[in-house]
Scaffold this active site. Structure first.
Site, PDB file in Angstrom:
ATOM      1  N   LYS A   1      -0.214  13.874  -1.556  1.00  0.00           N
ATOM      2  CA  LYS A   1       0.283  12.326  -1.151  1.00  0.00           C
ATOM      3  C   LYS A   1       1.264  12.042  -1.857  1.00  0.00           C
ATOM      4  CE  LYS A   1      -2.076   8.113  -0.300  1.00  0.00           C
ATOM      5  NZ  LYS A   1      -3.457   7.261  -0.310  1.00  0.00           N
TER       6      LYS A   1
ATOM      7  N   MET B   1       0.639   1.588  -0.123  1.00  0.00           N
ATOM      8  CA  MET B   1      -0.637   2.387  -0.041  1.00  0.00           C
ATOM      9  C   MET B   1      -1.779   1.295   0.199  1.00  0.00           C
ATOM     10  SD  MET B   1      -0.570   5.421  -2.436  1.00  0.00           S
ATOM     11  CE  MET B   1      -0.622   4.541  -4.080  1.00  0.00           C
TER      12      MET B   1
ATOM     13  N   SER C   1      -4.531   5.162   3.525  1.00  0.00           N
ATOM     14  CA  SER C   1      -3.269   5.272   3.298  1.00  0.00           C
ATOM     15  C   SER C   1      -2.670   6.885   3.489  1.00  0.00           C
ATOM     16  CB  SER C   1      -2.915   4.393   2.027  1.00  0.00           C
ATOM     17  OG  SER C   1      -3.422   5.308   0.850  1.00  0.00           O
TER      18      SER C   1
ATOM     19  N   ILE D   1      -8.858   3.888  -2.510  1.00  0.00           N
ATOM     20  CA  ILE D   1      -9.085   2.563  -3.332  1.00  0.00           C
ATOM     21  C   ILE D   1     -10.056   1.623  -2.381  1.00  0.00           C
ATOM     22  CG2 ILE D   1      -7.005   1.137  -2.749  1.00  0.00           C
ATOM     23  CD1 ILE D   1      -7.244   0.363  -5.735  1.00  0.00           C
ATOM     24  N   GLY D   2      -9.984   1.803  -1.188  1.00  0.00           N
ATOM     25  CA  GLY D   2     -10.659   0.866   0.010  1.00  0.00           C
ATOM     26  C   GLY D   2     -11.203   1.644   1.145  1.00  0.00           C
ATOM     27  N   GLY D   3     -10.589   2.991   1.090  1.00  0.00           N
ATOM     28  CA  GLY D   3     -10.830   3.661   2.419  1.00  0.00           C
ATOM     29  C   GLY D   3      -9.721   4.989   2.597  1.00  0.00           C
ATOM     30  N   SER D   4      -8.750   4.901   1.626  1.00  0.00           N
ATOM     31  CA  SER D   4      -7.547   5.481   2.078  1.00  0.00           C
ATOM     32  C   SER D   4      -7.499   6.991   2.121  1.00  0.00           C
ATOM     33  CB  SER D   4      -6.654   5.226   0.870  1.00  0.00           C
ATOM     34  OG  SER D   4      -6.136   3.939   1.171  1.00  0.00           O
TER      35      SER D   4
END
EC number: 3.5.1.4
Length: 551
Positions: free
Chosen positions: A133, A184, A210, A231-234
């Site tokens: 990434k 992101m 992201s 960090i939240g679903g990336s």
């Protein structure tokens, strides 16, 4: 009198970056433009790859490593095949940022020469191409994270991320970096530097975010194995949109030090690194390889837990989340939840419908942390590049504008962290109470849940609902993504439904099975904290049950 050269505008900077990237794709690897919606098979049929190279790129990563160690393949040939396929993937979906093909081929040649002399593998990923990434620093190239201001600032060797170093030490060949949304912090992948990354199964749709450049590249098999962040679903959202396997670990297992962040210093909810692939075996290979490098000796935040060989009970009980109480999943996701339940029950396991502890509260906590600085950092980075505010980050601008005269205080952060700890305790107790309904004497062995309400959403239509993934970031639990099916308008037509809120209404009003036809449908499996090995074992159980049910 000499005139001072004018500073390039943001769009000039972006155009130069894209042109420089595209110039690194050899002319003989270029393909004619296509209007095709589904381009998943184009790399196999476009003529850029030879039949042998197609076979290489259709082979799972662990098998490729085994073949290289047996002398049946060389890293140079494997790397060349994936460089070609990645080049094609980029032309189809705009998935790449930095191209490292020449350096990768030189590295692969060195690995082959060294192995011919020593017959000693370089590491568990010996000679295997691995994509990263965009937020991982690699010597000699930029790490823009979608910010115009961060273009044209190539990393030095000393600045390389710990994960970059671990990949090299494990024998991986780093050959490209992949696109991300600005900072992101958007669940679709687009920014003012590189533009929008589409879904190869249906280019009218998003590849997620992201880690959406990774998901598009991997779906097209332009890489056998990629590294994303979450960090939240990336990791999970893009993996679900593109039909991949993926692992979101708890913080502390896989080194994160030295990776670039759009929210530097935000540590109340920690970003993690994890693997993505079309192959579950490749996910496990990568995970063990990283932990076996003892990352706690290089990253002060890592926990010294070696990779463990776990066994799981023969008869399992899963909790099943059908609806988080905020946004009901669209029809293909609901269908796949029921199909997975039936497949597991047919395999002899128990599945109990269940609701996680207060999804809305957990999701709200995440949003409070993400804007805990009042949107200052993201607003500054965007202003530094004189670029327009991306649509998906408008909440940060609004937060910043509303708090200019009343900036957040440290005490407010402490209050949020107190609320988080309280939430995590209640959510843990809620899970543990499930032993009263499992019939095994244990709480649920794992939870199965949607990753998002969508199969894959149309471009610019995600609506920022990440509550299905974000609560597990708040909890810092281990989770995986596994593919189940694809959208079929014959069975996934919209049903009558009365939305409970504006977000749900927006998603359901937009849903059209014909618009998302062919999109992968994937689900999420969640275990508790630091249970990565268990999560992978249980994901294999679920995958086998789904496979058996389709026979």
């Amino acid at each position: 009198m000499a005139t001072t050269p004018s500073k390039p505008t943001w769009d000039q900077v972006a155009a130069a970056k894209v042109a420089a990237r595209d110039a690194l794709i050899p002319q003989e690897w270029k393909i004619p433009p296509t209007d095709a919606i589904n381009v998943i098979d184009v790399p196999k049929t476009c003529g850029v790859l030879s039949p042998a190279e197609v076979e290489i790129t259709e082979t799972e990563g662990p098998v490729l490593v085994e073949k290289m160690l047996k002398g049946e393949l060389k890293s140079y040939d494997v790397t060349l095949a994936f460089c070609k396929r990645a080049a094609v993937a980029c032309q189809l979906t705009n998935c790449l940022t930095e191209i490292l093909f020449d350096a990768a081929l030189a590295n692969a040649k060195e690995i082959d020469e060294q192995y011919a002399k020593t017959q000693t593998p370089l590491g568990p990923l010996h000679g295997l191409p691995v994509s990263l990434k965009d937020n991982f620093y690699i010597e000699g190239v930029d790490t823009t994270v979608g910010f115009v201001a961060w273009a044209n600032d190539p990393a030095t060797k000393e600045r390389e991320s710990e994960m970059t170093k671990i990949m090299r030490q494990s024998g991986a060949v780093l050959f490209c970096k992949t696109n991300v949304p600005t900072a992101m912090m958007i669940a679709e992948t687009y920014n003012n530097v590189w533009g929008y990354t589409t879904n190869p199964y249906n280019r009218k749709l998003s590849s997620g975010g992201s880690s959406g450049g990774e998901s598009a590249l991997l779906a097209l098999k332009g890489s056998p194995l990629g590294v994303g962040t979450d960090i939240g679903g990336s990791i999970r959202i893009p993996a679900s949109f593109c039909g991949l396997y993926a692992l979101k670990p708890s913080f502390g297992r896989f080194a994160t030090y030295g990776a670039r962040s759009g929210l530097p210093g935000q540590e109340a909810v920690r970003s993690i690194n994890g693997p993505m692939s079309t192959s579950l075996a490749a996910i496990e290979l990568w995970s063990k390889a990283v932990v076996d490098k003892e990352p706690w000796k290089y990253d002060p935040n890592m926990i010294p837990i070696p990779w463990r060989d776990v066994t799981v009970p023969e008869k399992l009980c899963f909790g099943l989340i059908m609806d988080n109480g905020m946004v009901k999943p669209t029809p293909p996701v609901t269908r796949c939840l029921l199909e997975t339940k039936a497949a597991l029950e047919a395999a002899g396991h128990k599945v109990v419908e269940w609701s996680a502890y207060k999804h809305e509260e957990g999701h709200s906590l995440l949003n409070r942390f993400f804007t805990g600085d009042g949107g200052v950092k993201i607003t500054k980075f965007i202003a530094d590049g004189d670029e327009p505010y991306p649509e998906g980050l408008k909440a940060y601008k609004e937060r910043h504008d509303s708090l200019k005269s009343n900036p957040p205080l440290v005490g407010a952060l402490w209050d949020m962290q107190t609320d988080r700890t309280s939430y995590c305790k209640k959510a843990l107790d809620h899970w543990l109470q499930s032993k009263e309904v499992t019939g095994t004497g244990r709480p649920f062995d794992a939870i199965i849940s949607p990753a998002t309400p969508h199969s894959a959403c149309p471009k610019m239509a995600f609506s920022n609902h990440v509550a299905y993934t974000s609560i597990w970031n708040i909890m810092d639990y281990s989770a995986t993504i596994f593919p189940v099916s694809k959208v079929d308008p014959k069975v996934d037509a919209k049903t009558e439904y009365s939305p409970r809120n504006e977000t749900e209404k927006k998603i359901w009003d937009r849903y059209d099975a014909e618009e998302v036809v062919g999109a992968p449908v994937s689900l999420q499996l969640i275990c508790q904290k630091l249970e990565e090995e268990k999560a992978l074992k249980l994901t294999a159980v679920v995958a086998e049950a789904i496979k058996a049910a389709k026979k």
